[in-house]
Write a protein that holds these residues in place. Structure first.
Motif, short mmCIF file in Angstrom:
data_model
loop_
_atom_site.label_atom_id
_atom_site.label_comp_id
_atom_site.label_asym_id
_atom_site.label_seq_id
_atom_site.Cartn_x
_atom_site.Cartn_y
_atom_site.Cartn_z
N GLN A 166 0.80 -1.22 0.00
CA GLN A 166 0.00 0.00 0.00
C GLN A 166 0.83 1.27 0.00
O GLN A 166 0.29 2.36 -0.22
CB GLN A 166 -0.93 0.02 1.22
N GLY A 167 2.12 1.16 0.25
CA GLY A 167 2.96 2.34 0.31
C GLY A 167 2.62 3.21 1.51
O GLY A 167 2.05 2.75 2.51
N ASP A 168 2.96 4.48 1.42
CA ASP A 168 2.74 5.41 2.54
C ASP A 168 1.32 5.96 2.47
O ASP A 168 1.09 7.14 2.19
CB ASP A 168 3.77 6.54 2.48
N THR A 169 0.34 5.08 2.70
CA THR A 169 -1.07 5.48 2.65
C THR A 169 -1.80 4.87 3.85
O THR A 169 -1.23 4.06 4.59
CB THR A 169 -1.76 4.98 1.36
N ASN A 170 -3.05 5.25 4.01
CA ASN A 170 -3.91 4.67 5.05
C ASN A 170 -4.93 3.72 4.45
O ASN A 170 -6.06 3.61 4.91
CB ASN A 170 -4.65 5.79 5.82
N ARG A 171 -4.52 3.00 3.40
CA ARG A 171 -5.46 2.20 2.62
C ARG A 171 -5.46 0.71 2.98
O ARG A 171 -5.86 -0.12 2.17
CB ARG A 171 -5.15 2.36 1.13
#
Length: 357
Positions: free
Chosen positions: A192-197
């Motif tokens: 998801q990388g640097d996300t809140n997903r």
């Protein structure tokens, strides 16, 4: 938190001519519904609040589902914090946790958990953050009284793990020691990388696995749908009760339940189902010791459980598709560490099945 609308009022609850209760209501999403309410109560009339009660409508459906009450002593110290949840939103509390500072020294030393007609009491006399005593009670339906029950031991995670192994698809594991189909599930993992997903990715994995006509979902389109419906925001992520909305949107048969067991996860996996859970990521990523007596201990991450590995009966492992770390494809967590992280989410579980199963 962005406050788009706000009202407040005060009233005299005991009729002595002096206001003793102050209420604030917020519409934090701007949808015209007050989704957060805070009430400050001065029950002893000394001019200071001794109880603060907060109610939150976490999924913006017009009904409060998450509650917290803080009790404050005369010297301003917090004596107790209670958190309660109406997960199925039927107007009845489904789960409650009460943190108590019994010796009034500023450290919580007793935790009382109430769920499923059971009451668990964890006691930490040394204030180490680890329970020394565990008492279990059950409600007697004939008398309505609490009666002692057998406690099944204390599961404490937090052991330091610097590196987490990954499930190896090429190893010939005995078929009767692996629950689920982790090899097939791992093909759908993404970072998801640097996300809140995290909750979006977990649902995306499951939808791709269970939908015969969907090969790969575009995550940006997926996120936009969730944002348009108010189920997700880039800043705040996804609330606990909104974690299955995209499953519903795509027609995936699912059920969200709480206070589950590892056996419940295995049963779902062994029937061809898929499982999403809410956990405290700090316990599995960073090996942080979990202080179960801290109200700050809570779930903050969603993952897909793709298997349970009991090849070594003495050291069972939970296999995850964890979008939150670059090493999350088939990430393997010791069972006791997983249970400690899962406990912070009240053992929440979303069971997912192919349509018509």
């Amino acid at each position: 938190m962005y406050i788009y609308d706000f009202v407040d009022y005060e009233f005299d609850s005991n009729g002595d001519g002096y206001p003793d209760t102050y209420v604030e209501a917020y519409d934090t999403t701007g949808d015209g519904i007050y989704d957060t309410m805070a009430m400050y109560s001065d029950t002893d009339g000394d001019g200071y609040a001794d109880a603060i009660t907060t109610s939150v409508d976490s999924d913006s459906n017009g009904q409060y589902d998450t509650f917290q009450q803080i009790l404050i002593a005369e010297d301003g110290a917090v004596e107790a914090i209670q958190r309660a949840y109406d997960y199925n939103q039927d107007g009845q509390i489904d789960s409650a946790k009460t943190y108590l500072d019994t010796d009034h020294n500023g450290v919580f030393d007793t935790l009382v958990k109430e769920h499923d007609d059971k009451v668990e009491v964890f006691i930490d006399p040394n204030e180490s953050g680890r329970a020394e005593y565990h008492e279990l009670y059950a409600y007697d339906p004939t008398t309505g009284m609490l009666v002692p029950a057998m406690a099944d031991g204390i599961a404490i995670g937090g052991t330091l793990y610097n590196e987490l192994p990954n499930f190896e698809p090429d190893i010939n594991y005995p078929s009767d020691t692996i629950s689920g189909d982790p090899v097939a599930s791992m093909e759908h993992w993404e970072y998801q990388g640097d996300t809140n997903r995290c909750a979006l990715y977990s649902q995306k994995f499951v939808i791709e696995e269970l939908s015969p006509n969907i090969n790969e979902i575009d995550i940006e389109e997926f996120a936009n749908i969730a944002k348009e419906h108010g189920w997700f925001s880039e800043d705040g992520g996804t609330t606990l009760l909104n974690m299955n909305n995209m499953l519903d949107y795509y027609g995936i048969e699912n059920e969200m339940t709480f206070n589950n067991s590892i056996e419940d996860i295995e049963a779902c996996l062994n029937k061809g189902g898929k499982v999403i859970v809410s956990i405290d990521s700090c316990e599995i990523w960073y090996g942080e010791d979990d202080n179960m007596f801290s109200p700050d201990s809570c779930s903050n991450h969603a993952v897909e459980v793709i298997g349970i590995d009991r090849t070594d009966p003495e050291h069972p492992m939970v296999i995850l598709n964890d979008s939150g770390t670059p090493n999350g494809r088939g990430e393997m967590i010791p069972l006791d560490v997983f249970k400690g992280a899962w406990e912070d989410g009240d053992y929440q579980m979303i069971s997912c099945y192919p349509h018509g199963n």
